[in-house]
Design an enzyme around this catalytic site. Structure first.
Site, PDB file in Angstrom:
ATOM      1  N   GLY A   1      16.359  -1.917 -11.384  1.00 59.51           N
ATOM      2  CA  GLY A   1      15.427  -1.896 -10.247  1.00 59.51           C
ATOM      3  C   GLY A   1      15.891  -2.860  -9.169  1.00 59.51           C
ATOM      4  O   GLY A   1      16.303  -3.969  -9.466  1.00 59.51           O
TER       5      GLY A   1
ATOM      6  N   ASP B   1      10.807  -9.065 -12.765  1.00 61.29           N
ATOM      7  CA  ASP B   1      10.040  -9.365 -13.978  1.00 61.29           C
ATOM      8  C   ASP B   1      10.302 -10.787 -14.480  1.00 61.29           C
ATOM      9  O   ASP B   1       9.511 -11.332 -15.253  1.00 61.29           O
ATOM     10  CB  ASP B   1      10.395  -8.367 -15.094  1.00 61.29           C
ATOM     11  CG  ASP B   1       9.875  -6.967 -14.806  1.00 61.29           C
ATOM     12  OD1 ASP B   1       9.196  -6.796 -13.786  1.00 61.29           O
ATOM     13  OD2 ASP B   1      10.147  -6.056 -15.599  1.00 61.29           O
TER      14      ASP B   1
ATOM     15  N   MET C   1       3.774  -5.175 -11.357  1.00 63.32           N
ATOM     16  CA  MET C   1       4.829  -4.803 -12.311  1.00 63.32           C
ATOM     17  C   MET C   1       4.966  -5.874 -13.387  1.00 63.32           C
ATOM     18  O   MET C   1       4.520  -7.007 -13.216  1.00 63.32           O
ATOM     19  CB  MET C   1       6.144  -4.572 -11.593  1.00 63.32           C
ATOM     20  CG  MET C   1       6.176  -3.249 -10.844  1.00 63.32           C
ATOM     21  SD  MET C   1       7.804  -2.901 -10.158  1.00 63.32           S
ATOM     22  CE  MET C   1       7.497  -1.287  -9.407  1.00 63.32           C
ATOM     23  N   GLY C   2       5.619  -5.506 -14.458  1.00 64.78           N
ATOM     24  CA  GLY C   2       5.792  -6.419 -15.590  1.00 64.78           C
ATOM     25  C   GLY C   2       5.721  -5.599 -16.858  1.00 64.78           C
ATOM     26  O   GLY C   2       4.634  -5.297 -17.339  1.00 64.78           O
TER      27      GLY C   2
ATOM     28  N   ARG D   1     -12.939  -1.229  -7.685  1.00 66.26           N
ATOM     29  CA  ARG D   1     -11.846  -0.391  -7.164  1.00 66.26           C
ATOM     30  C   ARG D   1     -10.532  -0.852  -7.781  1.00 66.26           C
ATOM     31  O   ARG D   1     -10.412  -1.998  -8.221  1.00 66.26           O
ATOM     32  CB  ARG D   1     -11.713  -0.548  -5.647  1.00 66.26           C
ATOM     33  CG  ARG D   1     -12.902  -0.064  -4.859  1.00 66.26           C
ATOM     34  CD  ARG D   1     -12.862   1.458  -4.701  1.00 66.26           C
ATOM     35  NE  ARG D   1     -13.723   1.897  -3.620  1.00 66.26           N
ATOM     36  CZ  ARG D   1     -15.014   2.131  -3.721  1.00 66.26           C
ATOM     37  NH1 ARG D   1     -15.633   1.943  -4.865  1.00 66.26           N
ATOM     38  NH2 ARG D   1     -15.706   2.539  -2.678  1.00 66.26           N
TER      39      ARG D   1
ATOM     40  N   LEU E   1       6.043  -2.008  -3.471  1.00 63.44           N
ATOM     41  CA  LEU E   1       5.936  -2.993  -2.379  1.00 63.44           C
ATOM     42  C   LEU E   1       6.460  -4.337  -2.855  1.00 63.44           C
ATOM     43  O   LEU E   1       7.005  -5.115  -2.079  1.00 63.44           O
ATOM     44  CB  LEU E   1       4.465  -3.178  -1.980  1.00 63.44           C
ATOM     45  CG  LEU E   1       3.852  -2.145  -1.052  1.00 63.44           C
ATOM     46  CD1 LEU E   1       2.369  -2.413  -0.900  1.00 63.44           C
ATOM     47  CD2 LEU E   1       4.540  -2.205   0.310  1.00 63.44           C
ATOM     48  N   GLN E   2       6.274  -4.597  -4.173  1.00 63.95           N
ATOM     49  CA  GLN E   2       6.707  -5.874  -4.751  1.00 63.95           C
ATOM     50  C   GLN E   2       8.223  -6.026  -4.739  1.00 63.95           C
ATOM     51  O   GLN E   2       8.748  -7.104  -4.936  1.00 63.95           O
ATOM     52  CB  GLN E   2       6.229  -5.981  -6.211  1.00 63.95           C
ATOM     53  CG  GLN E   2       4.730  -6.013  -6.351  1.00 63.95           C
ATOM     54  CD  GLN E   2       4.296  -5.677  -7.779  1.00 63.95           C
ATOM     55  OE1 GLN E   2       4.145  -6.553  -8.603  1.00 63.95           O
ATOM     56  NE2 GLN E   2       4.099  -4.399  -8.061  1.00 63.95           N
TER      57      GLN E   2
END
Ligand code: F6P
Length: 344
Positions: free
Chosen positions: A11, A128, A170-171, A269, A276-277
């Site tokens: 990534g 990460d 993410m993670g 919500r 975007l990260q």
């Protein structure tokens, strides 16, 4: 004449171009020929390379993404791809490969070195931040800065509407982004893969906050987090060449949001920060880190020192054997998670 190849795999993250620039500039200073291998290990399989010069790496320091492209290609997946990769190294007369990547990309580098004697030099990058042996990986600081900015914005709208907001970051196996982003952005609850959590406990906590007059809450969940008492979609389709499935398909934040609303009655919500990260300009920290790690990777080639990864420990750049870095994963320090809990 020493010839080196440089590639970025896995990534993308902001700071990859800064690392490519650092490796290239230092190598050119040593008089090496530098080749950019396109799209990670795919470029080695397909012999897809481009010469890199002062000119080609000029003006890229501040730009996100990677000028070389990236992929999740695993040359060990098919014997033919491995053969082709080894042939490319021979045909191009590469004396070294600098691999910039996370556990998958560096795992390939480590195997190429250990099993086939390929001279490799590693640089850790992953938002990460889970590569063992280095305090920080390229891209983590920029990603957590993005998460923090997002939480600042989400706070005002959550507060205005007296809502709970479940923010998914993410993670996959490690919750560094959730914990550090959550701490910096003032999250009211954080769920990470390392600490399976109960939805009942989360709802109890939100009710407690409400009773204290806090009529909005921000909950940060890492995409790979486990919720013990709530079913999540785990039918995630085919795994990639490294055996990873797409965790965004779990729909974790939306499932948590529905359950929170059902159990508490608070309007809730969900927001998925997603890629975007991994976008935008690298922070000062990531630019400096990428520059230091990249220069050291080229220095090791000059020193004929292979099978190592550049790493940041404290404020020192050191060399960590790839075999050690790949032997385990760097999960979240429990004291950091406990620190986040103080502010719930
Ligand atoms: O590189 C790791 C990572 O950031 C994971 O946290 C996430 O699961 C994955 O990338 C998603 O990447 P992509 O959608 O590009 O496959």
């Amino acid at each position: 004449m020493t010839r080196i190849g440089v590639l970025t795999g896995g990534g993308d993250v902001p700071g990859l171009n800064a690392a490519i620039r650092a490796v290239t500039r230092r190598s050119l200073e040593y008089g090496f020929d530098v080749y950019g291998i396109r799209n990670g290990w795919a470029g080695l399989v397909d012999s897809d390379v481009e010469p890199l010069s002062m000119k080609s790496v000029s003006g890229i320091l501040h730009i996100g993404g990677t000028m070389l492209g990236s992929s999740r290609t695993n040359p060990f997946k098919h014997a033919r791809d491995l053969e082709k990769s080894l042939r490319t190294i021979k045909e191009l007369n590469l004396d070294a490969i600098v691999a910039i990547g996370g556990e998958d990309t560096l795992g390939v580098a480590e195997r190429l070195y250990r099993e086939h004697g390929v001279p490799v030099s590693g640089v850790p990058k992953t938002m990460d931040n889970d590569v063992w042996g280095t305090d920080y990986c390229i891209g983590f600081d920029t990603a957590t800065t993005t998460v923090c900015e997002a939480l600042d914005k989400l706070h005002t709208t959550a507060s205005a509407h007296h809502r709970a907001l479940v923010v998914e970051v993410m993670g996959r196996h490690a919750g560094w982004v959730a914990v550090v982003g959550g701490l910096a952005g003032g999250a009211d609850f954080v769920v990470i893969p390392e600490a399976p959590c109960s939805i009942n406990k989360m709802c109890e906590h939100l009710r407690r906050r409400y009773a204290m007059g806090k009529h909005f809450s921000i909950i940060v969940v890492a995409e790979g987090a486990q919720i013990t008492d709530m079913p999540v979609n785990e039918d995630l389709g085919e795994a990639d060449a490294f055996g990873h499935v797409r965790l965004d398909r779990r729909g974790l934040s939306e499932t948590v949001a529905r359950e929170v609303e059902r159990q508490t009655g608070f309007e809730t919500r969900s927001v998925v920060l997603g890629h975007l990260q991994r976008g935008g300009s690298p922070t000062v920290f990531d630019r400096l880190l990428a520059t230091r790690l990249g220069v050291r990777a080229a220095d090791r080639v000059k020193e004929d020192m292979f099978g190592y990864m550049s790493a940041l420990q404290g404020n020192q750049i050191i060399d960590v054997p790839l075999s050690e870095a790949m032997s385990r994963m760097k999960t979240v320090d429990p004291t950091l998670y406990q620190l986040a809990e103080i502010f719930y």
